[in-house]
Design an enzyme around this catalytic site. Structure first.
Site, PDB file in Angstrom:
ATOM      1  N   ARG A 150      38.738 169.572   1.966  1.00  9.66           N
ATOM      2  CA  ARG A 150      37.798 170.509   1.631  1.00  9.66           C
ATOM      3  C   ARG A 150      37.451 171.939   2.061  1.00  9.66           C
ATOM      4  NH1 ARG A 150      33.727 165.371   2.152  1.00  9.66           N
ATOM      5  NH2 ARG A 150      32.174 166.232   2.600  1.00  9.66           N
ATOM      6  N   TYR A 153      36.549 174.113  -0.775  1.00  7.09           N
ATOM      7  CA  TYR A 153      35.018 174.382  -1.237  1.00  7.09           C
ATOM      8  C   TYR A 153      34.378 175.215  -0.173  1.00  7.09           C
ATOM      9  CZ  TYR A 153      30.097 172.732  -2.307  1.00  7.09           C
ATOM     10  OH  TYR A 153      28.633 171.839  -2.902  1.00  7.09           O
ATOM     11  N   GLU A 155      34.798 176.981   2.340  1.00 12.02           N
ATOM     12  CA  GLU A 155      35.031 177.984   2.969  1.00 12.02           C
ATOM     13  C   GLU A 155      34.899 179.376   1.854  1.00 12.02           C
ATOM     14  OE1 GLU A 155      35.488 179.073   5.861  1.00 12.02           O
ATOM     15  OE2 GLU A 155      37.226 177.913   7.557  1.00 12.02           O
ATOM     16  N   VAL A 195      28.622 159.304  -4.119  1.00 10.47           N
ATOM     17  CA  VAL A 195      28.082 158.272  -3.184  1.00 10.47           C
ATOM     18  C   VAL A 195      27.228 157.793  -3.642  1.00 10.47           C
ATOM     19  CG1 VAL A 195      26.883 158.810  -0.565  1.00 10.47           C
ATOM     20  CG2 VAL A 195      28.610 156.507  -0.774  1.00 10.47           C
ATOM     21  N   PHE A 199      27.952 154.515  -5.528  1.00 10.47           N
ATOM     22  CA  PHE A 199      27.411 153.048  -5.548  1.00 10.47           C
ATOM     23  C   PHE A 199      26.768 152.142  -6.705  1.00 10.47           C
ATOM     24  CE2 PHE A 199      27.256 153.175  -0.082  1.00 10.47           C
ATOM     25  CZ  PHE A 199      29.008 153.597  -0.511  1.00 10.47           C
ATOM     26  N   GLY A 213      36.038 154.402   5.719  1.00 10.54           N
ATOM     27  CA  GLY A 213      35.559 153.942   6.460  1.00 10.54           C
ATOM     28  C   GLY A 213      34.879 153.614   6.875  1.00 10.54           C
ATOM     29  N   ARG A 219      24.440 160.499   6.067  1.00  8.05           N
ATOM     30  CA  ARG A 219      23.816 161.600   5.517  1.00  8.05           C
ATOM     31  C   ARG A 219      22.298 161.622   5.316  1.00  8.05           C
ATOM     32  NH1 ARG A 219      28.698 162.427   5.892  1.00  8.05           N
ATOM     33  NH2 ARG A 219      30.510 163.443   4.404  1.00  8.05           N
ATOM     34  N   ASP A 281      36.259 164.754   6.446  1.00  5.52           N
ATOM     35  CA  ASP A 281      35.006 163.708   6.409  1.00  5.52           C
ATOM     36  C   ASP A 281      33.498 163.706   7.861  1.00  5.52           C
ATOM     37  OD1 ASP A 281      33.686 161.512   3.673  1.00  5.52           O
ATOM     38  OD2 ASP A 281      32.538 161.258   5.233  1.00  5.52           O
TER      39      ASP A 281
HETATM   40  P1  NAD Z   1      27.486 169.571 -10.974  1.00  7.77           P
HETATM   41  O1  NAD Z   1      29.186 169.229 -10.755  1.00  7.77           O
HETATM   42  O2  NAD Z   1      27.046 168.558 -11.857  1.00  7.77           O
HETATM   43  O3  NAD Z   1      27.822 171.122 -11.372  1.00  7.77           O
HETATM   44  C1  NAD Z   1      27.902 172.309 -11.399  1.00  7.77           C
HETATM   45  C2  NAD Z   1      28.254 173.079 -12.803  1.00  7.77           C
HETATM   46  O4  NAD Z   1      28.896 174.502 -12.500  1.00  7.77           O
HETATM   47  C3  NAD Z   1      28.919 172.141 -13.200  1.00  7.77           C
HETATM   48  O5  NAD Z   1      28.346 171.952 -14.921  1.00  7.77           O
HETATM   49  C4  NAD Z   1      30.290 173.210 -13.620  1.00  7.77           C
HETATM   50  O6  NAD Z   1      30.842 172.167 -15.685  1.00  7.77           O
HETATM   51  C5  NAD Z   1      29.981 173.918 -14.215  1.00  7.77           C
HETATM   52  N1  NAD Z   1      30.925 175.225 -13.818  1.00  7.77           N
HETATM   53  C6  NAD Z   1      32.040 174.625 -12.230  1.00  7.77           C
HETATM   54  N2  NAD Z   1      32.287 176.043 -12.530  1.00  7.77           N
HETATM   55  C7  NAD Z   1      32.781 176.832 -13.035  1.00  7.77           C
HETATM   56  C8  NAD Z   1      32.372 177.806 -13.097  1.00  7.77           C
HETATM   57  N3  NAD Z   1      34.162 178.674 -12.863  1.00  7.77           N
HETATM   58  N4  NAD Z   1      31.961 178.939 -14.801  1.00  7.77           N
HETATM   59  C9  NAD Z   1      31.107 178.398 -14.654  1.00  7.77           C
HETATM   60  N5  NAD Z   1      30.137 177.506 -14.975  1.00  7.77           N
HETATM   61  C10 NAD Z   1      31.568 176.310 -13.788  1.00  7.77           C
HETATM   62  O7  NAD Z   1      27.494 170.003  -9.326  1.00  7.77           O
HETATM   63  P2  NAD Z   1      25.502 169.510  -9.135  1.00  7.77           P
HETATM   64  O8  NAD Z   1      25.475 168.955  -8.145  1.00  7.77           O
HETATM   65  O9  NAD Z   1      24.959 170.289  -9.872  1.00  7.77           O
HETATM   66  O10 NAD Z   1      25.417 171.299  -8.159  1.00  7.77           O
HETATM   67  C11 NAD Z   1      25.266 172.201  -8.351  1.00  7.77           C
HETATM   68  C12 NAD Z   1      25.714 173.505  -7.489  1.00  7.77           C
HETATM   69  O11 NAD Z   1      24.061 173.465  -6.069  1.00  7.77           O
HETATM   70  C13 NAD Z   1      26.503 173.532  -7.082  1.00  7.77           C
HETATM   71  O12 NAD Z   1      27.028 175.648  -6.530  1.00  7.77           O
HETATM   72  C14 NAD Z   1      26.960 173.179  -5.888  1.00  7.77           C
HETATM   73  O13 NAD Z   1      27.447 173.207  -4.550  1.00  7.77           O
HETATM   74  C15 NAD Z   1      25.667 173.140  -4.412  1.00  7.77           C
HETATM   75  N6  NAD Z   1      25.206 171.872  -3.874  1.00  7.77           N
HETATM   76  C16 NAD Z   1      24.978 170.492  -4.479  1.00  7.77           C
HETATM   77  C17 NAD Z   1      24.894 169.593  -3.667  1.00  7.77           C
HETATM   78  C18 NAD Z   1      24.241 168.141  -3.561  1.00  7.77           C
HETATM   79  O14 NAD Z   1      23.787 167.441  -3.076  1.00  7.77           O
HETATM   80  N7  NAD Z   1      24.268 168.292  -5.629  1.00  7.77           N
HETATM   81  C19 NAD Z   1      24.832 169.410  -2.215  1.00  7.77           C
HETATM   82  C20 NAD Z   1      25.449 171.086  -2.132  1.00  7.77           C
HETATM   83  C21 NAD Z   1      25.149 172.269  -2.746  1.00  7.77           C
HETATM   84  N1  UDP Z   2      31.679 158.055   0.340  1.00 10.26           N
HETATM   85  C1  UDP Z   2      32.297 155.854   0.795  1.00 10.26           C
HETATM   86  N2  UDP Z   2      32.272 155.562  -0.470  1.00 10.26           N
HETATM   87  C2  UDP Z   2      32.112 156.857  -2.192  1.00 10.26           C
HETATM   88  C3  UDP Z   2      32.262 157.980  -2.249  1.00 10.26           C
HETATM   89  C4  UDP Z   2      31.735 158.244  -0.493  1.00 10.26           C
HETATM   90  O1  UDP Z   2      31.875 155.750   1.064  1.00 10.26           O
HETATM   91  O2  UDP Z   2      32.826 155.891  -3.286  1.00 10.26           O
HETATM   92  C5  UDP Z   2      30.875 157.977   1.797  1.00 10.26           C
HETATM   93  C6  UDP Z   2      32.176 160.089   2.006  1.00 10.26           C
HETATM   94  O3  UDP Z   2      33.117 159.485   2.730  1.00 10.26           O
HETATM   95  C7  UDP Z   2      30.852 160.434   2.926  1.00 10.26           C
HETATM   96  C8  UDP Z   2      29.401 159.997   1.941  1.00 10.26           C
HETATM   97  O4  UDP Z   2      30.130 158.920   1.365  1.00 10.26           O
HETATM   98  O5  UDP Z   2      30.568 159.921   4.270  1.00 10.26           O
HETATM   99  C9  UDP Z   2      29.346 161.079   1.114  1.00 10.26           C
HETATM  100  O6  UDP Z   2      30.445 161.107   0.165  1.00 10.26           O
HETATM  101  P1  UDP Z   2      29.906 162.908  -1.214  1.00 10.26           P
HETATM  102  O7  UDP Z   2      31.485 162.541  -1.801  1.00 10.26           O
HETATM  103  O8  UDP Z   2      28.118 161.907  -2.341  1.00 10.26           O
HETATM  104  O9  UDP Z   2      29.323 163.853  -0.106  1.00 10.26           O
HETATM  105  P2  UDP Z   2      29.639 164.876   0.791  1.00 10.26           P
HETATM  106  O10 UDP Z   2      28.511 165.017   1.785  1.00 10.26           O
HETATM  107  O11 UDP Z   2      30.941 164.263   1.727  1.00 10.26           O
HETATM  108  O12 UDP Z   2      30.130 166.118   0.567  1.00 10.26           O
END
Ligand code: NAD
Ligand code: UDP
Ligand code: UDP
Length: 320
Positions: A150, A153, A155, A195, A199, A213, A219, A281
């Site tokens: 992980r 992502y 770091e 997840v 689901f 697990g 979460r 995880d």
């Molecule tokens: P997502 O994967 O749907 O969106 C990420 C977008 O970035 C995609 O459209 C992808 O094509 C684009 N992308 C990836 N690498 C790229 C690059 N090198 N140049 C240009 N575009 C690039 O995910 P999301 O859930 O919409 O997440 C959006 C942002 O929010 C991300 O930075 C993610 O780390 C952050 N984030 C999301 C969540 C969440 O739960 N959804 C949680 C924490 C952080």
């Molecule tokens: N998870 C799960 N089944 C799945 C996908 C994820 O039980 O099909 C668990 C995963 O191991 C983690 C949690 O759901 O404990 C959230 O996972 P997700 O990939 O959505 O996001 P994370 O918070 O781990 O980045």
């Protein structure tokens, strides 16, 4: 994108990762309030389908571009979301993932510095790693494996935060950092791998629900519309407030509880099956949102049940 500043109070806003799940909803919200949007994306996880409905909007422009390469455009604000967010996708090409977070941040910060404009970073609860403090508040430095699966992502996002704060201190840049906790909703891809979408898709297709697990890990799930409100509030906050600021829903569930809610709301007969827990995880995750409540007057309003219903309706229509 026009080169003169937009008339009136409308702004020209760059959204990186704008064709992704959250990015496309952010583009919608910005267009709805009258701003011009330049969406850049390399489509590694995003899709044109997410922005299909706005491609003809005269205030919207799409550019296929990878943030690891420099970008010279004229805009008034930047939201930096580019980065795959699902563990399955960010681990598929880990070197590109960390380059996206680190080199992408440098390029977007360089752009913001040249233009003297505010820039917001979509950071993550993953900066806390597998947390030993619960719930997580912004002062906690985290418990992160620097060399695991992980890490590309976690770091990468941690280094991006460092870069944002260094550009702020060294170049007086107006930076904003939000730490997003698990957010879900319509426009997640059926193959996203996170997840909630896993689901729901499994339940709707009558396939086994894959619990990694024993399913007692927790979460806290935020609906996308609450999160988008948090993005806008953070960008609108006073310049002196850089964050990091947690944005998420503080109500915590185990993965078993999530699976049960999905089964209940879909009426599916799918069985739960257990699969190995992925490396590193996090055992538990819940945001302390006191800072967002105090500084942004922000609070999530959509319950998991309400949000799941809307997300299930989306996937039901998509899967036919
Ligand atoms: P997502 O994967 O749907 O969106 C990420 C977008 O970035 C995609 O459209 C992808 O094509 C684009 N992308 C990836 N690498 C790229 C690059 N090198 N140049 C240009 N575009 C690039 O995910 P999301 O859930 O919409 O997440 C959006 C942002 O929010 C991300 O930075 C993610 O780390 C952050 N984030 C999301 C969540 C969440 O739960 N959804 C949680 C924490 C952080
Ligand atoms: N998870 C799960 N089944 C799945 C996908 C994820 O039980 O099909 C668990 C995963 O191991 C983690 C949690 O759901 O404990 C959230 O996972 P997700 O990939 O959505 O996001 P994370 O918070 O781990 O980045
Ligand atoms: N950069 C960019 N667009 C700009 C300005 C800069 O993409 O409008 C990139 C460029 O690649 C540069 C990086 O941002 O290397 C960092 O810029 P900064 O001005 O901080 O540093 P330097 O130019 O000295 O490397």
């Amino acid at each position: 994108m026009v080169n003169q500043k937009t008339q009136g109070s409308a702004k020209r806003i760059l959204v990186t990762g704008g064709a992704g799940f959250l990015g496309s909803h952010l583009c919608d919200a910005l267009l709805a309030r009258g701003d011009e949007v330049l969406c850049i994306d390399n489509f590694v996880t995003g899709s044109r389908k997410n922005i299909y409905h706005i491609l003809d909007n005269p205030n919207f422009e799409l550019l296929r571009h990878d943030v690891t390469f420099p970008l010279y455009v004229e805009v008034d604000e930047i939201y930096n979301l580019a980065c795959p967010a699902s563990p399955v996708h960010y681990q598929a090409d880990p070197v590109q993932t960390i380059k996206t977070s680190v080199v992408g941040a440098i390029n977007m910060l360089g752009l913001a510095k040249r233009l003297h404009i505010p820039i917001l970073q979509a950071s993550t609860s993953e900066v806390y790693g597998d947390p030993q403090i619960h719930p997580q508040e912004e002062g906690y430095w985290g418990h992160v494996n620097p060399i695991g699966l992980r890490s590309c992502y976690d770091e990468g996002k941690r280094t991006a935060e460092t870069l944002f704060m260094d550009y702020h201190r060294q170049h007086h840049l107006d930076v904003k950092i939000i730490r997003i906790f698990n957010t879900y909703g319509p426009r997640m891809s059926t193959h996203d791998g996170r997840v909630v979408s896993n689901f729901i898709v499994q339940a709707l297709q009558g396939k086994p629900i894959t619990i990694f697990g024993d399913g007692t890990q927790t979460r806290s799930f935020c609906f996308y519309s609450d999160l988008i409100a948090g993005f806008l509030s953070m960008m609108a906050s006073p310049q002196s407030f850089t964050g990091p600021c947690n944005i998420g829903n503080p109500i915590e569930f185990t993965m078993i509880e999530l699976a049960q809610q999905v089964l209940d709301l879909t009426g599916s007969q799918s069985k739960l099956i257990h699969m190995p827990l992925p490396q590193d995880d996090p055992r538990q995750r819940r945001p302390d949102i006191a800072l967002a409540q105090n500084r942004l007057k922000w609070d999530p309003v959509i319950s998991l049940r309400e949000g799941l219903k809307e997300t299930i309706a989306y996937f039901r229509a998509l899967l036919g």
